[in-house]
Write a protein that holds these residues in place. Structure first.
Motif, PDB file in Angstrom:
ATOM      1  N   ARG A   1       0.784  -1.342  -0.015  1.00 16.88           N
ATOM      2  CA  ARG A   1       0.038   0.027  -0.169  1.00 16.88           C
ATOM      3  C   ARG A   1       0.935   1.232  -0.140  1.00 16.88           C
ATOM      4  O   ARG A   1       0.419   2.226  -0.570  1.00 16.88           O
ATOM      5  N   ASN A   2       2.126   1.300   0.475  1.00 17.58           N
ATOM      6  CA  ASN A   2       3.113   2.437   0.635  1.00 17.58           C
ATOM      7  C   ASN A   2       3.643   2.511  -0.797  1.00 17.58           C
ATOM      8  O   ASN A   2       3.778   3.740  -1.102  1.00 17.58           O
ATOM      9  N   ALA A   3       3.872   1.475  -1.549  1.00 20.02           N
ATOM     10  CA  ALA A   3       4.182   1.589  -2.849  1.00 20.02           C
ATOM     11  C   ALA A   3       3.082   1.808  -3.997  1.00 20.02           C
ATOM     12  O   ALA A   3       3.678   2.237  -4.996  1.00 20.02           O
ATOM     13  N   ALA A   4       2.022   1.710  -3.670  1.00 21.63           N
ATOM     14  CA  ALA A   4       0.860   1.834  -4.610  1.00 21.63           C
ATOM     15  C   ALA A   4       0.915   3.165  -4.967  1.00 21.63           C
ATOM     16  O   ALA A   4       0.775   4.109  -3.964  1.00 21.63           O
ATOM     17  N   THR A   5       0.737   3.521  -6.227  1.00 16.27           N
ATOM     18  CA  THR A   5       0.417   4.959  -6.645  1.00 16.27           C
ATOM     19  C   THR A   5      -0.902   5.152  -7.341  1.00 16.27           C
ATOM     20  O   THR A   5      -1.145   6.440  -7.632  1.00 16.27           O
ATOM     21  N   THR A   6      -1.797   4.050  -7.739  1.00 16.50           N
ATOM     22  CA  THR A   6      -3.074   4.293  -8.365  1.00 16.50           C
ATOM     23  C   THR A   6      -4.032   3.421  -7.544  1.00 16.50           C
ATOM     24  O   THR A   6      -3.920   2.475  -6.921  1.00 16.50           O
TER      25      THR A   6
ATOM     26  N   GLU B   1      -3.922  -0.226  -8.505  1.00 21.34           N
ATOM     27  CA  GLU B   1      -2.903  -0.854  -7.753  1.00 21.34           C
ATOM     28  C   GLU B   1      -3.596  -1.305  -6.366  1.00 21.34           C
ATOM     29  O   GLU B   1      -3.506  -2.566  -5.791  1.00 21.34           O
TER      30      GLU B   1
ATOM     31  N   ALA C   1       7.703   7.462   4.820  1.00 21.58           N
ATOM     32  CA  ALA C   1       6.698   7.804   3.923  1.00 21.58           C
ATOM     33  C   ALA C   1       5.648   9.042   4.417  1.00 21.58           C
ATOM     34  O   ALA C   1       5.417   9.947   3.725  1.00 21.58           O
TER      35      ALA C   1
ATOM     36  N   THR D   1       5.484  13.107   2.957  1.00 19.17           N
ATOM     37  CA  THR D   1       4.286  13.665   2.895  1.00 19.17           C
ATOM     38  C   THR D   1       3.966  15.101   3.573  1.00 19.17           C
ATOM     39  O   THR D   1       3.533  16.138   3.243  1.00 19.17           O
TER      40      THR D   1
END
Length: 88
Positions: free
Chosen positions: A42-47, A50, A79, A83
């Motif tokens: 979930r940290n790596a997901a960008t869409t 995904e 992360a 942000t």
């Protein structure tokens, strides 16, 4: 398993696998891996797509139900810091 679900068999297999490769630790269950993998994905997901894939892979209903609320343990300091750095 006795209830007709695959979970117990997968859990047993994963425990044996971790023992074979030297990663077994007492009192660290398969769900520790599940939580960690879910959070990292979930940290790596960008869409949104995904995120849908992650929910599918973990057997959760689409839309962030149990996967987002129960298994995702938050973004982690790096992360969250990235942000926060966007704050003007």
């Amino acid at each position: 398993g006795k209830d007709g679900r695959r979970g117990p068999r997968v859990t047993r297999w994963f425990t044996n696998y971790r023992e074979r490769i030297g990663l077994y630790r007492e009192d660290v269950a398969m769900h520790a891996f599940r939580h960690e993998a879910n959070t990292r994905l979930r940290n790596a997901a960008t869409t949104v797509q995904e995120i849908r894939h992650i929910d599918y892979l973990f057997g959760h209903s689409p839309g962030g139900g149990e996967g987002a609320m129960r298994y995702d343990k938050g973004p982690g300091l790096v992360a969250a810091g990235a942000t926060l750095a966007k704050l003007a």
